[in-house]
Design an enzyme around this catalytic site. Structure first.
Site: not given
Ligand SMILES: Cc1cc2nc3c(=O)[nH]c(=O)nc-3n(C[C@H](O)[C@H](O)[C@H](O)COP(=O)(O)OP(=O)(O)OC[C@H]3O[C@@H](n4cnc5c(N)ncnc54)[C@H](O)[C@@H]3O)c2cc1C
Length: 302
Positions: A128-129, A157, A178, A181-183, A220-221, A283
């Protein structure tokens, strides 16, 4: 505000001891122990999904805690093997849980032990990052691990300004990357702050990874980015086994199944363990609707 709360020990105590419904946690977390992780992995694997298991916990402060994390991961990997589901599941590791913040060499040794067990049971590891202060160290550890375990993956990210360059460096043969976007809450100096800039960076990074020699993992979602990734895969002639989609447990589960039905490889990131606070807060920060869900659950119990 929520991301700041994610780093506040006082807030953590408050939320962890609040009479909040376990439903909120259960939506995003498989459960407390290895058995829960195995049960959820089995369910998802039966539906054609792959899994990446994350033992919750970060920012370990003592060597004893770090050793406990290694034992947990190695035990999990052996249990996956014994249950015959290791081929469907890899593990995700946070180096901060292995002691990165106080001893990078210790974190490397611990990650090596986990990679060795993963290799022995026929699966692999993705790093993970975490926040930007750890990026260089994580990439350094990745390079060292890949000498013996070339299949070790890493998260990059898209919100970090440096990530296009990192994608170029890592888009090499067999390299599993992987892209997310970054969290974390990051300063403007190192990260794009507007959604549109982060999304544009994501697409630029995706183009680099999809046109490169590695194995992109599209985490990404976001429906637009999922569609763009599907297009780019066609454009760059990648078959469904030459890249994968990744989503979080409990987020857009119908979309996960839809993509499997279209023939794509989809991996679900499944966290488990008792230290769910930081993960849950990230989340909640991602989606206002989740906060409403959280507050409703709190209110229904108070
Ligand atoms: C498999 C995986 C591994 C990851 N590993 C890391 C990591 O190592 N380091 C790191 O910094 N981040 C990690 N993340 C988190 C990532 O950086 C984002 O913060 C997170 O995925 C939300 O971004 P998004 O691309 O889904 O887009 P967003 O623009 O946040 O969301 C797009 C759409 O997806 C849906 N959605 C998104 N998040 C949620 C939620 N929590 N609950 C319900 N619906 C939602 C909504 O419909 C939203 O409109 C990971 C994410 C995934 C999927």
């Amino acid at each position: 505000m929520i991301l700041a709360a994610a780093r506040s020990p006082r807030m953590a105590r408050l939320v962890e001891t609040a009479p909040l419904s376990r439903d909120v946690v259960n939506r995003f977390v498989a459960g407390n122990g290895t058995e829960d992780a195995l049960r959820v992995t089995r369910q998802l694997a039966d539906e054609g999904l792959r899994v990446s298991l994350d033992h919750l916990g970060e920012d370990t402060v003592t060597p004893e805690q770090a050793q406990g994390v290694v034992d947990q991961y190695c035990g999990l990997l052996r249990a996956l093997h014994a249950s015959g589901i290791a081929p469907s599941a890899e593990v995700s590791l946070k180096l901060s849980a292995l002691g990165q913040r106080f001893d990078e060499k210790l974190a490397l040794d611990h990650a090596t032990a986990i990679c060795t067990t993963a290799h022995d049971v026929g699966t692999t590891v993705t790093l993970d990052m975490e926040d930007h202060a750890t990026t260089d160290s994580t990439l350094e550890v990745l390079g060292r691990l890949r000498t013996d375990f070339p299949s070790v993956g890493v998260a990059l990210q898209a919100y970090l300004r440096r990530t296009e360059g990192d994608c170029r460096e890592l888009a090499t043969s067999g390299s599993r990357v992987r892209l997310c976007k970054g969290a974390y809450a990051e300063p403007e100096t190192v990260a794009y702050s507007s959604r549109v800039d982060v999304d544009k960076s994501y697409v630029r990074c995706l183009n680099i990874l999809m046109s490169g020699q590695g194995y992109p993992m599209v985490a990404t979602h976001d429906p637009r980015l999922v569609a763009i990734a599907g297009d780019r895969a066609k454009w760059f002639d990648r078959s469904p086994d030459e890249f994968e989609f990744q989503m979080l447990y409990g987020v857009r589960p119908e979309e996960q199944r839809r993509l499997v039905q279209l023939g794509y490889t989809v991996r679900v990131y499944v966290p488990y363990g008792t230290e769910w606070y930081g993960y849950l807060m990230r989340r909640l920060a991602e989606r206002p609707a989740n906060i409403a869900f959280f507050l409703r659950a709190l209110r229904s119990r108070t």
